[in-house]
Motif scaffolding. Structure first.
Motif, PDB file in Angstrom:
ATOM      1  N   GLY A   1      29.373  56.644  24.196  1.00  0.00           N
ATOM      2  CA  GLY A   1      28.626  56.257  25.063  1.00  0.00           C
ATOM      3  C   GLY A   1      29.132  55.268  26.069  1.00  0.00           C
ATOM      4  N   HIS A   2      28.398  54.781  27.088  1.00  0.00           N
ATOM      5  CA  HIS A   2      28.675  53.665  27.982  1.00  0.00           C
ATOM      6  C   HIS A   2      27.410  52.883  28.520  1.00  0.00           C
ATOM      7  CE1 HIS A   2      31.625  51.666  30.639  1.00  0.00           C
ATOM      8  NE2 HIS A   2      30.620  51.992  31.628  1.00  0.00           N
ATOM      9  N   GLN A   3      27.727  51.872  28.680  1.00  0.00           N
ATOM     10  CA  GLN A   3      26.594  51.029  29.622  1.00  0.00           C
ATOM     11  C   GLN A   3      27.130  50.299  30.708  1.00  0.00           C
ATOM     12  OE1 GLN A   3      24.481  47.656  27.498  1.00  0.00           O
ATOM     13  NE2 GLN A   3      22.564  48.361  28.521  1.00  0.00           N
ATOM     14  N   PHE A   4      26.264  50.755  31.656  1.00  0.00           N
ATOM     15  CA  PHE A   4      26.710  50.025  32.853  1.00  0.00           C
ATOM     16  C   PHE A   4      26.103  48.469  33.057  1.00  0.00           C
ATOM     17  CE2 PHE A   4      28.882  53.718  34.271  1.00  0.00           C
ATOM     18  CZ  PHE A   4      28.374  54.610  33.720  1.00  0.00           C
TER      19      PHE A   4
ATOM     20  N   LEU B   1      25.360  59.223  27.562  1.00  0.00           N
ATOM     21  CA  LEU B   1      25.811  59.767  26.179  1.00  0.00           C
ATOM     22  C   LEU B   1      26.565  60.934  26.671  1.00  0.00           C
ATOM     23  CD1 LEU B   1      25.389  60.403  23.366  1.00  0.00           C
ATOM     24  CD2 LEU B   1      23.472  61.696  23.889  1.00  0.00           C
ATOM     25  N   ASN B   2      27.668  60.777  26.050  1.00  0.00           N
ATOM     26  CA  ASN B   2      28.748  61.809  26.285  1.00  0.00           C
ATOM     27  C   ASN B   2      28.881  62.621  24.890  1.00  0.00           C
ATOM     28  OD1 ASN B   2      29.758  61.012  29.040  1.00  0.00           O
ATOM     29  ND2 ASN B   2      30.211  59.426  27.978  1.00  0.00           N
TER      30      ASN B   2
ATOM     31  N   PRO C   1      29.545  61.819  14.498  1.00  0.00           N
ATOM     32  CA  PRO C   1      31.019  61.742  14.836  1.00  0.00           C
ATOM     33  C   PRO C   1      31.398  61.294  15.978  1.00  0.00           C
ATOM     34  CG  PRO C   1      30.011  63.810  15.006  1.00  0.00           C
ATOM     35  CD  PRO C   1      29.128  63.106  14.708  1.00  0.00           C
ATOM     36  N   ASP C   2      32.689  61.021  16.253  1.00  0.00           N
ATOM     37  CA  ASP C   2      33.177  60.422  17.275  1.00  0.00           C
ATOM     38  C   ASP C   2      33.069  61.074  18.585  1.00  0.00           C
ATOM     39  OD1 ASP C   2      36.004  58.773  15.429  1.00  0.00           O
ATOM     40  OD2 ASP C   2      34.044  58.210  15.957  1.00  0.00           O
ATOM     41  N   ARG C   3      32.794  62.495  18.305  1.00  0.00           N
ATOM     42  CA  ARG C   3      32.347  63.310  19.601  1.00  0.00           C
ATOM     43  C   ARG C   3      31.403  62.702  20.439  1.00  0.00           C
ATOM     44  NH1 ARG C   3      30.125  67.791  19.002  1.00  0.00           N
ATOM     45  NH2 ARG C   3      29.184  67.611  17.028  1.00  0.00           N
TER      46      ARG C   3
ATOM     47  N   GLN D   1      31.980  69.892  27.272  1.00  0.00           N
ATOM     48  CA  GLN D   1      31.489  68.591  27.196  1.00  0.00           C
ATOM     49  C   GLN D   1      30.376  68.353  27.937  1.00  0.00           C
ATOM     50  OE1 GLN D   1      32.124  66.211  30.030  1.00  0.00           O
ATOM     51  NE2 GLN D   1      31.142  64.424  29.111  1.00  0.00           N
ATOM     52  N   VAL D   2      29.479  67.341  27.702  1.00  0.00           N
ATOM     53  CA  VAL D   2      28.177  67.075  28.248  1.00  0.00           C
ATOM     54  C   VAL D   2      28.111  65.756  28.463  1.00  0.00           C
ATOM     55  CG1 VAL D   2      26.673  67.010  26.338  1.00  0.00           C
ATOM     56  CG2 VAL D   2      25.663  67.591  28.393  1.00  0.00           C
TER      57      VAL D   2
END
Lengths: 114, 112
Positions: free
Chosen positions: A66-69, A76-77, A61-63, A18-19
């Motif tokens: 992301g997230h925003q703070f 980005l994951n 794909p769902d892999r 994972q990254v």
């Protein structure tokens, strides 16, 4: 005035790992978009974040998540990495979601999956 | 479906010569069009954009582009190319929802 910054610059991962990639938007911007640019290709839209929510998503794909703070920075994951995920990942920031706002790009993170 | 086509993968021009890079788009609504430039290993820099109004838009570094709705085109031009213009150029269309679609790019080589 700092532009869009991304970290790390380069990354090497193994298949299945994972990254997490990070992006800080340009000062005054509140919207972050992520793109994948494979070698010899144009950038492909992954998703866009505004007000800490995913607002638009491309054909990924769902892999890819992301997230925003609250400070507008974003991550980005990518899970379960595949060889095909090797690419330059670009972050772009703009002011206010909705509409084709002028986007400013960071230098990118080069991800190599072995 | 939205798409952007840049028919020329590579273009070589002599320094001082004029340049035109082609871009055709497919989009059902009013297009918002952009040209970006990317140097090797770098991010993308905005050259110019078209949202509405005058169909001939001026950008940075002496570039201009003309929007032709009847031809679904947004070609980039420069009257006199400099060696520093060698790079890859991307045309993009932005949707009202905020998605961007990029072409596959045109690599410009400048001969001395």
């Amino acid at each position: 005035d700092a532009g869009v910054t991304q970290s790390p610059t380069h990354l090497i991962k193994t298949r299945g790992q994972q990254v997490t990639l990070r992006c800080s938007p340009k000062s005054g911007h509140d919207t972050v978009s992520w793109y994948q640019q494979a070698l010899g290709q144009g950038p492909q839209f992954i998703f866009q974040y505004y007000e800490e929510e995913e607002r638009q998503r491309g054909n990924f794909p769902d892999r890819f998540s992301g997230h925003q703070f609250p400070n507008y920075s974003s991550e980005l994951n990518v899970n379960a990495l595949l060889l095909g995920d090797s690419a330059l990942y670009l972050c772009a920031s703009s002011f206010r979601a909705g509409g084709p706002r002028e986007q400013y790009f960071g230098p990118g993170t080069r991800l190599t999956v072995t | 479906a939205q798409s952007v086509t840049q028919p020329d993968i590579h273009i070589t021009v002599s320094e001082g010569a004029s340049l035109e890079l082609r871009c055709n788009y497919s989009y059902g609504a009013t297009p918002y069009l952009f040209w970006y430039v990317q140097s090797p290993g770098q991010g993308l820099q905005l050259l110019l954009k078209y949202f509405s109004g005058d169909t001939l838009v001026q950008g940075i570094k002496g570039f201009e582009a003309e929007f032709k709705r009847s031809q679904s085109s947004f070609n980039l031009r420069k009257p006199s190319v400099h060696w520093s213009d060698a790079a890859e150029y991307f045309c993009a269309v932005g949707t009202q929802g905020g998605k961007f679609y990029f072409g596959s790019g045109t690599k410009l080589n400048v001969k001395p």
